[in-house]
Design an enzyme around this catalytic site. Sequence first.
Site, PDB file in Angstrom:
ATOM      1  N   CYS A 113       0.324   0.773  16.968  1.00 56.23           N
ATOM      2  CA  CYS A 113      -0.978   1.387  17.281  1.00 56.23           C
ATOM      3  C   CYS A 113      -1.827   0.538  18.221  1.00 56.23           C
ATOM      4  CB  CYS A 113      -1.743   1.676  15.995  1.00 56.23           C
ATOM      5  SG  CYS A 113      -0.881   2.851  14.965  1.00 56.23           S
ATOM      6  N   HIS A 250      -9.049   2.691  17.982  1.00 54.01           N
ATOM      7  CA  HIS A 250      -7.823   3.388  17.584  1.00 54.01           C
ATOM      8  C   HIS A 250      -8.193   4.345  16.457  1.00 54.01           C
ATOM      9  CE1 HIS A 250      -3.989   4.442  16.098  1.00 54.01           C
ATOM     10  NE2 HIS A 250      -4.045   3.662  15.033  1.00 54.01           N
ATOM     11  N   ASN A 280      -3.676  10.421  13.630  1.00 54.68           N
ATOM     12  CA  ASN A 280      -3.343   9.100  14.170  1.00 54.68           C
ATOM     13  C   ASN A 280      -2.165   9.269  15.134  1.00 54.68           C
ATOM     14  OD1 ASN A 280      -2.462   6.512  14.679  1.00 54.68           O
ATOM     15  ND2 ASN A 280      -2.566   5.820  12.553  1.00 54.68           N
TER      16      ASN A 280
HETATM   17  N1  ACO Z   1      -2.647  14.179  -0.773  1.00 53.49           N
HETATM   18  C1  ACO Z   1      -3.111  14.059  -2.039  1.00 53.49           C
HETATM   19  N2  ACO Z   1      -3.045  12.916  -2.741  1.00 53.49           N
HETATM   20  C2  ACO Z   1      -2.500  11.868  -2.147  1.00 53.49           C
HETATM   21  C3  ACO Z   1      -2.001  11.918  -0.820  1.00 53.49           C
HETATM   22  C4  ACO Z   1      -2.097  13.141  -0.152  1.00 53.49           C
HETATM   23  N3  ACO Z   1      -1.645  13.283   1.107  1.00 53.49           N
HETATM   24  N4  ACO Z   1      -1.530  10.700  -0.507  1.00 53.49           N
HETATM   25  C5  ACO Z   1      -1.731   9.898  -1.563  1.00 53.49           C
HETATM   26  N5  ACO Z   1      -2.305  10.603  -2.551  1.00 53.49           N
HETATM   27  C6  ACO Z   1      -2.706  10.128  -3.881  1.00 53.49           C
HETATM   28  C7  ACO Z   1      -1.979   8.868  -4.277  1.00 53.49           C
HETATM   29  O1  ACO Z   1      -0.723   9.168  -4.833  1.00 53.49           O
HETATM   30  C8  ACO Z   1      -2.928   8.256  -5.269  1.00 53.49           C
HETATM   31  O2  ACO Z   1      -2.733   8.920  -6.509  1.00 53.49           O
HETATM   32  P1  ACO Z   1      -2.857   8.103  -7.900  1.00 53.49           P
HETATM   33  O3  ACO Z   1      -4.239   7.578  -7.930  1.00 53.49           O
HETATM   34  O4  ACO Z   1      -2.570   9.148  -8.906  1.00 53.49           O
HETATM   35  O5  ACO Z   1      -1.816   7.030  -7.783  1.00 53.49           O
HETATM   36  C9  ACO Z   1      -4.313   8.661  -4.749  1.00 53.49           C
HETATM   37  O6  ACO Z   1      -4.083   9.751  -3.841  1.00 53.49           O
HETATM   38  C10 ACO Z   1      -5.030   7.541  -4.038  1.00 53.49           C
HETATM   39  O7  ACO Z   1      -4.112   6.923  -3.123  1.00 53.49           O
HETATM   40  P2  ACO Z   1      -4.518   5.671  -2.262  1.00 53.49           P
HETATM   41  O8  ACO Z   1      -3.358   5.250  -1.452  1.00 53.49           O
HETATM   42  O9  ACO Z   1      -5.198   4.628  -3.120  1.00 53.49           O
HETATM   43  O10 ACO Z   1      -5.649   6.333  -1.354  1.00 53.49           O
HETATM   44  P3  ACO Z   1      -6.603   5.644  -0.315  1.00 53.49           P
HETATM   45  O11 ACO Z   1      -8.004   5.947  -0.612  1.00 53.49           O
HETATM   46  O12 ACO Z   1      -6.223   4.221  -0.053  1.00 53.49           O
HETATM   47  O13 ACO Z   1      -6.256   6.473   0.996  1.00 53.49           O
HETATM   48  C11 ACO Z   1      -4.967   6.198   3.008  1.00 53.49           C
HETATM   49  C12 ACO Z   1      -4.939   6.453   1.507  1.00 53.49           C
HETATM   50  C13 ACO Z   1      -5.669   7.342   3.678  1.00 53.49           C
HETATM   51  C14 ACO Z   1      -3.537   6.088   3.527  1.00 53.49           C
HETATM   52  C15 ACO Z   1      -5.739   4.879   3.277  1.00 53.49           C
HETATM   53  O14 ACO Z   1      -5.251   3.847   2.445  1.00 53.49           O
HETATM   54  C16 ACO Z   1      -5.654   4.451   4.696  1.00 53.49           C
HETATM   55  O15 ACO Z   1      -6.128   5.095   5.581  1.00 53.49           O
HETATM   56  N6  ACO Z   1      -5.057   3.279   4.967  1.00 53.49           N
HETATM   57  C17 ACO Z   1      -4.931   2.772   6.277  1.00 53.49           C
HETATM   58  C18 ACO Z   1      -3.772   3.421   6.905  1.00 53.49           C
HETATM   59  C19 ACO Z   1      -3.788   3.250   8.382  1.00 53.49           C
HETATM   60  O16 ACO Z   1      -4.801   3.165   9.006  1.00 53.49           O
HETATM   61  N7  ACO Z   1      -2.599   3.233   8.912  1.00 53.49           N
HETATM   62  C20 ACO Z   1      -2.410   3.231  10.281  1.00 53.49           C
HETATM   63  C21 ACO Z   1      -2.440   1.876  10.829  1.00 53.49           C
HETATM   64  S1  ACO Z   1      -2.043   2.031  12.468  1.00 53.49           S
HETATM   65  C22 ACO Z   1      -0.330   1.996  12.740  1.00 53.49           C
HETATM   66  O17 ACO Z   1       0.146   0.983  13.153  1.00 53.49           O
HETATM   67  C23 ACO Z   1       0.546   3.161  12.505  1.00 53.49           C
END
Ligand code: ACO
Length: 323
Positions: A113, A250, A280
Amino acid sequence: MIRSVVRGFGAALPKRVMTNRELENIVETSDEWIVQRTGIRQRYVAGEGETTASLGADAARAALENAGMSADSIDLIICATSTPDNTFPATAVDIQNRLGIHHGFAFDMQAVCSGFVYAMATADLYIRGGLAKRVLVIGAETFSRILDWKDRTTCVLFGDGAGALVLEADEGNGTNADRGVLAAQLRSDGVHKEKLYVDGGPSSTGTVGHLRMEGREVFKHAVGMITDVIEAVFEASGTTSDDIDWMVPHQANRRIIDASAKKLGIPVEKVVVTVDLHGNTSAASIPLALATAAGDGRIKKGDLVLLEAMGGGFTWGAVLVRW
Ligand code: ACO
């Protein structure tokens, strides 16, 4: 002093839009969860005949038209991508051929990214080092092709697309005196590999693999890394957050964008956000956002624009450009 000045911008998106509602039919998720956690409402997904090279070439053509320049005046193409059409040759060389350019040189830049930020910093050095005069800097991706469509924790986050800028060497006389790339800072640290990676590749498994991510872990590091590298760019250029006209981050997650801008003291009105429309798109997200905001007249000649990204590796970086 030679400066790398932005002459044109362009973008290309696949034909197919995929909404959060459609994803509800593919994995157990909801529009509400996706919007609340990420800000994403839809993304574009490449269909038959649409590839990283075809999208990259379309974005490049749009940027050349915007710049009023012909393809044969380009002497370097850098394509930032982690989803090349082939393991080799480089997608940039494929794009060069699609544009009918048979001189100069082209190569890919792989920093996930952060790829576009790395590519901008690299293009600037080639220009200031005298190896190139007119450069196409492209970010192009088809992440839909490396997603595990059964994994709801990743497949809802990403999209496909491409964006491009034309950079040109400028002597920095007259009205252009303070335009161009002013500063860049790049970082990487492979200790974080397991938090965001693709579980395949030619030398490890002989397969393409799928994207794997510990989202919460990535989130935990993102804001600190982004704001630290931006502070380094401010220091290198003698600027502060008050000088910034537009922050073009980004586009991974609305919450990361908002938290980073808040920590830096950059008001939300100065932040370009397109994650709602594109998801993304990895290395394509910054040039897509630039093309959106320059295209609708928000970013204007003379504006001070801050680009920043963080991604797999981890890699991260920031570039300051006077538009
Ligand atoms: N729909 C519904 N529920 C979901 C989904 C979904 N798509 N995905 C995960 N959940 C659930 C999980 O299973 C979890 O359930 P549980 O509490 O029963 O275990 C709950 O939602 C919370 O999951 P978390 O992972 O703690 O959610 P979080 O608030 O951290 O959000 C997210 C997840 C959006 C991925 C966040 O952590 C994030 O944005 N992280 C950064 C990711 C990022 O920016 N990546 C790109 C970097 S750039 C690159 O190089 C590609």
